[in-house]
Design a protein around this motif. Sequence first.
Motif, PDB file in Angstrom:
ATOM      1  N   SER A 133      82.541  47.862  15.489  1.00 13.36           N
ATOM      2  CA  SER A 133      83.235  47.379  14.324  1.00 13.36           C
ATOM      3  C   SER A 133      84.395  48.338  14.000  1.00 13.36           C
ATOM      4  CB  SER A 133      82.112  47.706  13.018  1.00 13.36           C
ATOM      5  OG  SER A 133      82.538  47.098  11.893  1.00 13.36           O
ATOM      6  N   LEU A 134      85.529  47.816  14.901  1.00 12.55           N
ATOM      7  CA  LEU A 134      86.796  48.559  14.885  1.00 12.55           C
ATOM      8  C   LEU A 134      87.980  47.450  14.604  1.00 12.55           C
ATOM      9  CD1 LEU A 134      86.700  50.757  17.948  1.00 12.55           C
ATOM     10  CD2 LEU A 134      86.413  51.445  15.325  1.00 12.55           C
ATOM     11  N   TYR A 135      88.832  48.042  14.037  1.00 12.14           N
ATOM     12  CA  TYR A 135      90.418  47.265  13.935  1.00 12.14           C
ATOM     13  C   TYR A 135      90.415  46.230  15.192  1.00 12.14           C
ATOM     14  CZ  TYR A 135      95.183  46.228  13.085  1.00 12.14           C
ATOM     15  OH  TYR A 135      96.250  45.508  12.894  1.00 12.14           O
ATOM     16  N   GLY A 136      90.782  44.977  15.145  1.00 10.46           N
ATOM     17  CA  GLY A 136      90.796  44.271  16.391  1.00 10.46           C
ATOM     18  C   GLY A 136      91.541  44.474  17.577  1.00 10.46           C
ATOM     19  N   THR A 178      85.080  56.301  16.140  1.00  9.14           N
ATOM     20  CA  THR A 178      84.943  55.109  15.128  1.00  9.14           C
ATOM     21  C   THR A 178      85.896  55.152  14.034  1.00  9.14           C
ATOM     22  OG1 THR A 178      82.970  54.634  13.484  1.00  9.14           O
ATOM     23  CG2 THR A 178      83.564  57.019  13.709  1.00  9.14           C
ATOM     24  N   GLU A 179      85.964  54.091  13.222  1.00  7.65           N
ATOM     25  CA  GLU A 179      86.495  54.448  11.961  1.00  7.65           C
ATOM     26  C   GLU A 179      85.733  55.010  10.945  1.00  7.65           C
ATOM     27  OE1 GLU A 179      88.091  50.338  11.195  1.00  7.65           O
ATOM     28  OE2 GLU A 179      89.069  50.348  13.179  1.00  7.65           O
ATOM     29  N   SER A 180      86.300  55.668   9.836  1.00 12.73           N
ATOM     30  CA  SER A 180      85.383  56.572   8.764  1.00 12.73           C
ATOM     31  C   SER A 180      84.933  55.250   8.005  1.00 12.73           C
ATOM     32  CB  SER A 180      86.358  57.269   8.052  1.00 12.73           C
ATOM     33  OG  SER A 180      87.424  56.709   7.918  1.00 12.73           O
ATOM     34  N   GLU A 187      81.852  49.333   5.863  1.00  8.10           N
ATOM     35  CA  GLU A 187      80.686  50.452   6.216  1.00  8.10           C
ATOM     36  C   GLU A 187      81.191  51.620   6.515  1.00  8.10           C
ATOM     37  OE1 GLU A 187      77.947  48.515   9.015  1.00  8.10           O
ATOM     38  OE2 GLU A 187      77.555  46.875   7.630  1.00  8.10           O
ATOM     39  N   VAL A 188      80.281  52.774   6.136  1.00  9.28           N
ATOM     40  CA  VAL A 188      81.107  54.145   6.484  1.00  9.28           C
ATOM     41  C   VAL A 188      80.292  54.536   7.448  1.00  9.28           C
ATOM     42  CG1 VAL A 188      81.704  54.125   4.089  1.00  9.28           C
ATOM     43  CG2 VAL A 188      79.554  55.317   4.710  1.00  9.28           C
ATOM     44  N   ALA A 189      80.907  55.773   8.281  1.00  6.05           N
ATOM     45  CA  ALA A 189      80.116  56.640   9.462  1.00  6.05           C
ATOM     46  C   ALA A 189      79.788  57.677   8.950  1.00  6.05           C
ATOM     47  CB  ALA A 189      81.365  56.525  10.399  1.00  6.05           C
ATOM     48  N   ASP A 190      78.885  58.195   9.603  1.00  5.93           N
ATOM     49  CA  ASP A 190      78.226  59.555   9.050  1.00  5.93           C
ATOM     50  C   ASP A 190      78.835  60.439  10.279  1.00  5.93           C
ATOM     51  OD1 ASP A 190      76.562  61.618   8.738  1.00  5.93           O
ATOM     52  OD2 ASP A 190      74.770  60.754   8.639  1.00  5.93           O
ATOM     53  N   ILE A 191      79.822  60.973   9.689  1.00  5.96           N
ATOM     54  CA  ILE A 191      80.847  61.846  10.767  1.00  5.96           C
ATOM     55  C   ILE A 191      79.945  63.280  10.946  1.00  5.96           C
ATOM     56  CG2 ILE A 191      83.002  63.041  10.994  1.00  5.96           C
ATOM     57  CD1 ILE A 191      83.092  59.948  11.190  1.00  5.96           C
ATOM     58  N   PRO A 192      79.374  63.659   9.957  1.00  3.36           N
ATOM     59  CA  PRO A 192      78.791  64.959  10.206  1.00  3.36           C
ATOM     60  C   PRO A 192      77.572  64.912  11.254  1.00  3.36           C
ATOM     61  CG  PRO A 192      78.958  64.672   7.806  1.00  3.36           C
ATOM     62  CD  PRO A 192      79.425  63.483   8.474  1.00  3.36           C
ATOM     63  N   ALA A 193      76.860  63.721  11.066  1.00  4.22           N
ATOM     64  CA  ALA A 193      75.756  63.438  12.232  1.00  4.22           C
ATOM     65  C   ALA A 193      76.421  63.399  13.485  1.00  4.22           C
ATOM     66  CB  ALA A 193      74.746  62.553  11.759  1.00  4.22           C
ATOM     67  N   LEU A 194      77.551  62.523  13.747  1.00  2.00           N
ATOM     68  CA  LEU A 194      77.873  62.141  14.961  1.00  2.00           C
ATOM     69  C   LEU A 194      78.505  63.407  15.654  1.00  2.00           C
ATOM     70  CD1 LEU A 194      79.650  58.623  14.307  1.00  2.00           C
ATOM     71  CD2 LEU A 194      78.137  59.191  16.034  1.00  2.00           C
ATOM     72  N   SER A 195      79.232  64.162  14.636  1.00  8.60           N
ATOM     73  CA  SER A 195      79.859  65.356  15.283  1.00  8.60           C
ATOM     74  C   SER A 195      78.692  66.372  15.706  1.00  8.60           C
ATOM     75  CB  SER A 195      80.695  66.083  14.099  1.00  8.60           C
ATOM     76  OG  SER A 195      81.609  65.362  13.670  1.00  8.60           O
ATOM     77  N   ALA A 196      77.836  66.602  15.009  1.00  5.29           N
ATOM     78  CA  ALA A 196      76.821  67.347  15.620  1.00  5.29           C
ATOM     79  C   ALA A 196      76.127  67.079  16.798  1.00  5.29           C
ATOM     80  CB  ALA A 196      75.578  67.341  14.589  1.00  5.29           C
ATOM     81  N   LEU A 197      75.979  65.728  16.885  1.00 12.63           N
ATOM     82  CA  LEU A 197      75.495  65.265  18.330  1.00 12.63           C
ATOM     83  C   LEU A 197      76.515  65.240  19.323  1.00 12.63           C
ATOM     84  CD1 LEU A 197      73.631  63.350  19.946  1.00 12.63           C
ATOM     85  CD2 LEU A 197      74.749  61.358  19.077  1.00 12.63           C
ATOM     86  N   ALA A 198      77.807  64.899  19.281  1.00 12.97           N
ATOM     87  CA  ALA A 198      78.739  64.906  20.204  1.00 12.97           C
ATOM     88  C   ALA A 198      79.102  66.590  20.587  1.00 12.97           C
ATOM     89  CB  ALA A 198      80.216  64.609  19.385  1.00 12.97           C
ATOM     90  N   HIS A 199      79.093  67.297  19.662  1.00  9.67           N
ATOM     91  CA  HIS A 199      79.334  68.825  20.037  1.00  9.67           C
ATOM     92  C   HIS A 199      78.389  69.475  20.696  1.00  9.67           C
ATOM     93  CE1 HIS A 199      82.601  68.789  16.435  1.00  9.67           C
ATOM     94  NE2 HIS A 199      82.825  68.028  17.538  1.00  9.67           N
ATOM     95  N   ARG A 200      77.022  68.851  20.830  1.00  8.51           N
ATOM     96  CA  ARG A 200      75.998  69.409  21.410  1.00  8.51           C
ATOM     97  C   ARG A 200      76.211  69.189  22.998  1.00  8.51           C
ATOM     98  NH1 ARG A 200      71.822  67.148  18.579  1.00  8.51           N
ATOM     99  NH2 ARG A 200      71.210  65.899  20.468  1.00  8.51           N
ATOM    100  N   GLY A 356      72.528  49.817   1.809  1.00 11.59           N
ATOM    101  CA  GLY A 356      71.650  50.865   2.766  1.00 11.59           C
ATOM    102  C   GLY A 356      72.235  52.001   2.655  1.00 11.59           C
ATOM    103  N   GLN A 357      73.715  52.139   2.535  1.00 13.20           N
ATOM    104  CA  GLN A 357      74.502  53.246   2.750  1.00 13.20           C
ATOM    105  C   GLN A 357      74.627  54.160   1.292  1.00 13.20           C
ATOM    106  OE1 GLN A 357      78.163  51.754   5.159  1.00 13.20           O
ATOM    107  NE2 GLN A 357      76.911  52.983   6.344  1.00 13.20           N
ATOM    108  N   ALA A 358      73.886  53.746   0.254  1.00 11.77           N
ATOM    109  CA  ALA A 358      74.441  54.266  -0.779  1.00 11.77           C
ATOM    110  C   ALA A 358      74.357  55.838  -0.732  1.00 11.77           C
ATOM    111  CB  ALA A 358      73.430  53.806  -1.992  1.00 11.77           C
ATOM    112  N   SER A 359      73.332  56.500  -0.279  1.00 18.22           N
ATOM    113  CA  SER A 359      73.315  58.045  -0.384  1.00 18.22           C
ATOM    114  C   SER A 359      74.381  58.385   0.538  1.00 18.22           C
ATOM    115  CB  SER A 359      72.059  58.309   0.119  1.00 18.22           C
ATOM    116  OG  SER A 359      71.613  58.006   1.396  1.00 18.22           O
TER     117      SER A 359
END
Length: 459
Positions: A133-136, A178-180, A187-200, A356-359
């Motif tokens: 889901s990115l810019y074309g 990803t786009e934020s 739709e928003v990305a969960d950057i903290p979760a993605l960063s934790a995974l990627a940095h592992r 579903g992304q409210a929180s």
Amino acid sequence: MTIPISAASTSDSTEQDSAQTSVDDQCLGAFSTTAIHAGYDTADNAEACNVPIYATAAFDMHTADHGDALAAGTVSGFSYSRVANPTTTVLERRLAALEGGAEAVAVGSGMAAVSYTLLCAAEGGGRIIASSSLYGASVDAMLSFFPQFGIQADFVDDINDLEAVESLIRPETRAIFTESVANPSTEVADIPALSALAHRYGIAVIVDNTVPTPYLYRPIEHGADIVVHSTTKGITGHGNAIGGVIIDAGRFDWSQGRYPQFTMTEQVISDERNGKFYSFWDKFGFLAFIRRVRLKYVRTLGAVPSPFNSYLQLVGLETLAVRERQEVASATAIARHLSQHPRIERVNYAGLGNTGQASLVARDFPDGVGTILSFTPQGDESRVLRIIDAVHVFSYVPNIGDSRSLIVNPARITHREVSAKYLRAAGVDDRLIRLSIGLEDTSDLIADLDQAIEQAYQD
Ligand SMILES: *Cc1c(COP(=O)(O)O)cnc(C)c1O
């Protein structure tokens, strides 16, 4: 008023310890103060209050000795505007400060920023895990153009599905991109979760932060390593210049094995006369990425911004906070209005906090998700075309983040180069309309949409 700022390396500099403007130096307080003052000293510019437009291709090197020192990078200074220009340097320092990054490189467009960043990370046969889901043009680049250079992408429909993302990680994976806030779904990305995974796994996280702008969201504060923007959009804010920027958090370790391009020696930063050869990591450490972007990508591929466009972006930045506040309030009111409209089937605006992304939105985007939204009117595509033809205040253009309000049908215009599979993942179909909300009075915008929708259903 002069703002103290240490000299950034603006030359084609190769010195290991070239003075860097740290975030602490640049942060002059709250957001708008930084947006107006960071990175500029009137004392260096004939006391000019506004940042001057340095319309010059090259800079006088004065003496043979100084020329040699400039070329060797043992002194900092300007030499040629394809590498650095003083007007653009102020923009770079200001954007780095606003995003909480260590250093930035401004380029000629958002696509130059996306392309240089992804190529620099995945150079030499790497793979990129990307949201579908990115810019074309970003999808098209990774799907059908970068493979020509030996760079492959692994797309995932829901970038917040961490299991799906992790299952795509391979030894060649160099970045998660990803786009934020996705355009047009918001739709928003969960950057903290993605960063934790990627940095592992020792993988860098690259975020296109165009839609929220640094006023609403700063990915580096949430764990991202590199941020890119199309500054054409909200940052310039008036639809009058094309531009892009790459901002490096300056804390990713590029020496840990996945990125041979940063540890191989390079002529451009070496000192052959004295038999000294360096890699970007040897020379620049945690700034290896952003220096490689400038010294290899911008210098070789050449998409530099004109000083005039950098100036327009600096002027735009001064009002970024007030524009975003007004436009987010207006977008929220319009999204609410459309959700209650009998002719509208669905409204996509994560800022309404009813998805579903409210929180996630409440946690990471307390001031809003941005100034775009999209909606689906009842009926077939003919209604979409009639609504577009019937608006008066909205302009029908393929842009976002303008002070004017804009309308577009993404499937035929902004996402035309994207295949059906990726369109579906991005939530785009023929019946979708995207709005970018500007600074006109909210009541005029709502009245314009209402009359256009009414006309579109008069058979
Ligand atoms: C517009 C846009 C781009 C491309 O920027 P240009 O300045 O048009 O090259 C990249 N990403 C996003 C999210 C955009 O909206």
